[in-house]
Design an enzyme around this catalytic site. Structure first.
Site, short mmCIF file in Angstrom:
data_model
loop_
_atom_site.label_atom_id
_atom_site.label_comp_id
_atom_site.label_asym_id
_atom_site.label_seq_id
_atom_site.Cartn_x
_atom_site.Cartn_y
_atom_site.Cartn_z
N LYS A 79 49.35 -74.64 111.42
CA LYS A 79 49.89 -75.45 110.74
C LYS A 79 50.71 -76.23 111.51
O LYS A 79 50.97 -75.73 112.26
CB LYS A 79 50.87 -74.93 109.29
CG LYS A 79 51.08 -75.99 108.26
CD LYS A 79 52.17 -75.35 107.26
CE LYS A 79 52.85 -76.14 106.28
NZ LYS A 79 53.51 -76.11 105.50
N SER A 154 52.95 -76.85 100.80
CA SER A 154 52.63 -77.67 101.64
C SER A 154 51.41 -77.35 102.86
O SER A 154 50.69 -77.80 103.38
CB SER A 154 54.14 -78.06 102.52
OG SER A 154 54.46 -77.00 102.69
N SER A 178 54.56 -72.22 99.65
CA SER A 178 53.70 -73.38 100.54
C SER A 178 52.49 -72.47 100.89
O SER A 178 52.45 -72.89 101.47
CB SER A 178 54.75 -74.31 101.48
OG SER A 178 55.80 -75.08 101.01
#
Length: 484
Positions: A79, A154, A178
């Site tokens: 990420k 996210s 997330s």
């Protein structure tokens, strides 16, 4: 059968037996990316040259018999809020579009030590603020199951990449859901560890008392392998916990007979889609058939969780993001004086959602409002944690849906932030309590994946994984792949 259909342990065995090379794995990853990425948009930055070079070095190790460890040679996506030395880390923000870190996050170092191969940095909501991945300042990620729908956020890029076969596993970060919510939307396994189990050093901070890094994988066994590699105390992180790390894989016995499940009535009540509810109740019947027992309980302060979370997370964000001022690193808008430089750099560098949360947090922390908002939210957080503590005195795990609905359409909620925030209503309480939870695929509603959330006691990831694995071994949902 695609390489992406094998478990990590099976790929490891094929590498050891010389049936595969690391270069084969990397080639397959980039072939899938080339075929699918223009539709999915899971990556912000690819590391193709670096990955192929690393693969050749690891193939030499393999040939000389030096290869070891369950993650050896496996391509991973990271990420884009986890720093990677020499590989651009943007947090999906224009503010950091030119930021090349000079060091690795602790989790990145651990994966490097395990001889994984980083194939790229994954798309996300800007600074991890969002639940749909539409807040990326580059481009939104699309759900591999239906390209007109969001992947969740996210960590939307992290979940979509695994679902689309563009990474063998990924790392995400979870502040209020997330990892788990996008895992649910994309039909993969997403694990949020106990707060403090995995080092946050090198994770670009959103809300420091909530952020936690965890794995997104195709199945529960893979999650156990990845967690084993990244968990553990780190002196570089002041919130890192000094706890013994068990062998998570050994917990995957399939035996949950006699264990007790709590099902909060608040997690199956108003606002939860009827098909999602039915799917989770059917999953509970499977667990019942394996000898576990479940009872309905109450987590009475759940209704305050969303308001509590957004006050606390936004307050911490307003403090953490003060460092992005256009002076030390990131984008700078040169002006005639310092105050204008701050103003223009932040105005142009941050997106609307980031600005919204900074302003909310600054207001909650301001003189005259601190007691009314921030302090009260901290007290509410304590009550939410006590709800979990009381239930765990009698039960081994808590189970419910991961999200109240399946993935919604792109653009459907982008202009309605309050509705968007409510998508995290079932994941936020877990984050506020700091306990571990995993989302595991448990079926489909309207053709889209549904995730079941298994929540455990602090630092009892073994039991969480044990339940999720036992369920997974008696169903086929995790084996289904989107038709890209």
């Amino acid at each position: 059968m695609s390489l992406f259909d094998y478990k990590l342990s099976e790929i490891h065995n094929k590498l050891q037996e010389k049936e595969l090379s690391v270069s084969d794995l990397v080639d397959q990853a980039f072939q899938n990316i080339q075929e699918r990425e223009d539709r999915v948009k899971a990556y912000i930055t690819l590391n193709e040259d670096g990955a192929r070079s690393a693969a050749k070095q690891l193939d030499d190790k393999l040939a000389s018999g030096e290869a070891r460890g369950p993650l050896f040679g496996l391509p991973v996506g990271i990420k884009d809020n986890i720093v990677t030395e020499g590989l651009r880390t943007t947090c999906a923000s224009q503010f950091l579009s030119n930021f090349n870190p000079v060091y690795d996050a602790t989790v990145t170092s651990k994966l490097r030590a395990a001889d994984t191969v980083t194939i790229g940095k994954l798309n996300m909501d800007e600074f991890a603020m969002g639940g749909s991945n539409e807040n990326s300042s580059f481009y939104p990620v699309r759900n591999p199951w239906n390209l007109e729908r969001v992947p969740g956020g996210s960590s939307g890029g992290s979940a979509a990449a695994v679902a689309a076969g563009e990474a063998y596993f990924t790392l995400g970060s979870d502040t209020g859901g997330s990892i788990r919510q996008p895992a649910s939307y994309c039909g993969v396994v997403g694990l949020k560890p106990t707060y403090g189990l995995v080092s946050r050093f090198g994770l670009v901070a959103f809300a420091s008392s909530l952020d936690q890094i965890g794995p997104i994988t195709k199945n529960v066994e893979d999650s156990a392998y990845v967690l084993q590699a990244i968990a553990g105390y780190d002196s570089m992180d002041s919130t890192s916990a000094k706890v013994d790390i068990p062998d998570y894989s050994s917990a995957l016995t399939g035996d949950i007979s006699g264990l007790r499940i709590a099902v909060p009535k608040e997690y199956l009540g108003e606002g939860v889609d009827a098909e999602v509810k039915e799917t989770v109740l059917n999953a509970l019947k499977v667990l019942e058939g394996l000898g576990a027992v479940w009872e309905e309980v109450s987590l009475p302060h759940t209704e305050y969780a969303v308001a509590t979370y957004y006050l606390l997370a936004s307050s911490e964000a307003s403090s953490n993001l003060a460092r992005f001022d256009g002076v030390r690193y990131g984008q700078r808008v040169d002006t005639g004086n310092l105050l204008d430089l701050y103003h223009e750099s932040r105005s142009q560098g941050f997106g609307d959602e980031v600005k919204r949360r900074i302003m909310l947090g600054t207001y909650a922390l301001s003189s005259g409002y601190y007691d009314a908002y921030y302090l009260k939210a901290q007290k509410a957080r304590t009550l939410i944690k006590q709800d979990f503590d009381q239930v765990f005195e009698q039960y081994d795990v808590i189970i419910g849906p991961t999200a109240p609905t399946t993935a919604f359409k792109l653009g459907a909620q982008v202009d309605d932030p309050l509705t968007m925030y409510l998508n995290d209503i079932l994941t936020i309480p877990v984050s506020l309590a700091g306990v571990p939870a995993v989302s595991v695929p448990c079926g489909f509603a309207g053709g889209m994946p549904v995730g079941m959330q298994v929540i455990g006691k602090a630092f009892d990831e073994s039991t969480v994984l044990r339940f999720a694995h036992a369920y997974e071994q008696n169903t086929e949902h995790h084996k289904q792949r989107p038709a890209l």
